[in-house]
Write an enzyme that holds these catalytic residues in place. Structure first.
Site, PDB file in Angstrom:
ATOM      1  CG  HIS A   1      -2.600  -3.481  -8.379  1.00 19.25           C
ATOM      2  ND1 HIS A   1      -3.182  -3.023  -7.253  1.00 19.25           N
ATOM      3  CD2 HIS A   1      -2.862  -4.853  -8.760  1.00 19.25           C
ATOM      4  CE1 HIS A   1      -3.500  -4.378  -6.481  1.00 19.25           C
ATOM      5  NE2 HIS A   1      -3.317  -5.367  -7.313  1.00 19.25           N
ATOM      6  CB  CYS A   2       0.879   0.318  -5.567  1.00 20.32           C
ATOM      7  SG  CYS A   2       0.410   1.909  -6.295  1.00 20.32           S
ATOM      8  CB  ALA A   3      -2.340   1.037  -1.971  1.00 16.06           C
TER       9      ALA A   3
END
Length: 246
Positions: free
Chosen positions: A27-29
């Site tokens: 995942h990213c932000a």
């Protein structure tokens, strides 16, 4: 439904995507990023009906589900607890890059080289704009002043602030290119500085006729690479490739 909202979201996503369809997750932000075997098996409309899901899109082998800051990491933790294969973002980015071909791969590479330099270009451009306003007789005349009020040394010092990045832009690009092409950044910086070394005729001066290129062998013109982005990128690619092979 359980009392754990994020567990329920993760369970629904896992059921719709299919446990056997997920190669890895990260995942990213704001987005849950899944590498999947077959995106056509995913019911996107069903995914978008899951609580907290704000949208989805597919790009370069990644099925990305937009959940938002503070939510995505909690959903990801629940997926980890469900034994979904997870990797860090950098590993998945490398996989995505390996799936891109042709123009798309070229554009990503150029983006990877240029993006780290954008903040200093933006800041310098802002200072350059302010300089153009402040050191302007038309603007100063509104206050009954002129540029004569500024000592010569002040203009020189301000020019250092506004012109340095653009004067040495090929060096910055070559260093960034070395990073992208797995070379040593400091070697890239030194080679990039050679492109704009003061011993070489300035490219702008040669173009305006104020200087002449150095003629090697009587036919090959050599001059500084001021303002030449393509030359800097190619230099970074060739230099990093040679370094790796040696």
């Amino acid at each position: 439904m359980t009392n754990n909202k994020y567990h329920d979201i993760a369970s629904e996503i896992l059921e719709i995507v299919g446990p056997d369809n997920i190669v890895s997750a990260t995942h990213c932000a704001t987005r849950l990023r899944l590498i999947v075997k077959d995106k056509d098996k995913i019911d996107t409309k069903a995914i978008e009906k899951v609580d907290e899901v704000k949208g989805t899109f597919f790009n370069s082998g990644q099925y990305q589900i937009i959940l938002g800051t503070g939510i995505v990491n909690k959903v990801f933790e629940e997926l980890e607890a469900m034994n979904v294969s997870t990797i860090d973002k950098s590993q998945q980015d490398e996989y995505v890059k390996s799936q891109e071909k042709g123009i798309k791969a070229l554009m990503r590479t150029i983006g990877d080289i240029v993006v780290p330099i954008v903040p200093v270009i933006a800041a310098t451009s802002l200072f350059l704009g302010l300089k153009g306003v402040i050191f302007n007789d038309n603007v100063l005349s509104l206050f009954g002043l002129s540029t004569d009020i500024f000592p010569d040394y002040l203009n020189s010092l301000v020019s250092v602030l506004t012109d340095t990045v653009f004067s040495f832009l090929p060096a910055l690009i070559t260093m960034s290119a070395f990073c992208v092409f797995k070379g040593t950044p400091m070697i890239g910086l030194v080679i990039g500085l050679m492109l704009v070394a003061p011993q070489l005729p300035n490219a702008y001066s040669v173009a305006s006729g104020d200087a002449k290129a150095i003629m090697v062998g009587g036919f090959l013109p050599v001059m500084g690479a001021q303002g030449s982005v393509v030359t800097a990128i190619l230099t970074g690619y060739i230099g990093a490739t040679i370094e790796r092979k040696l």
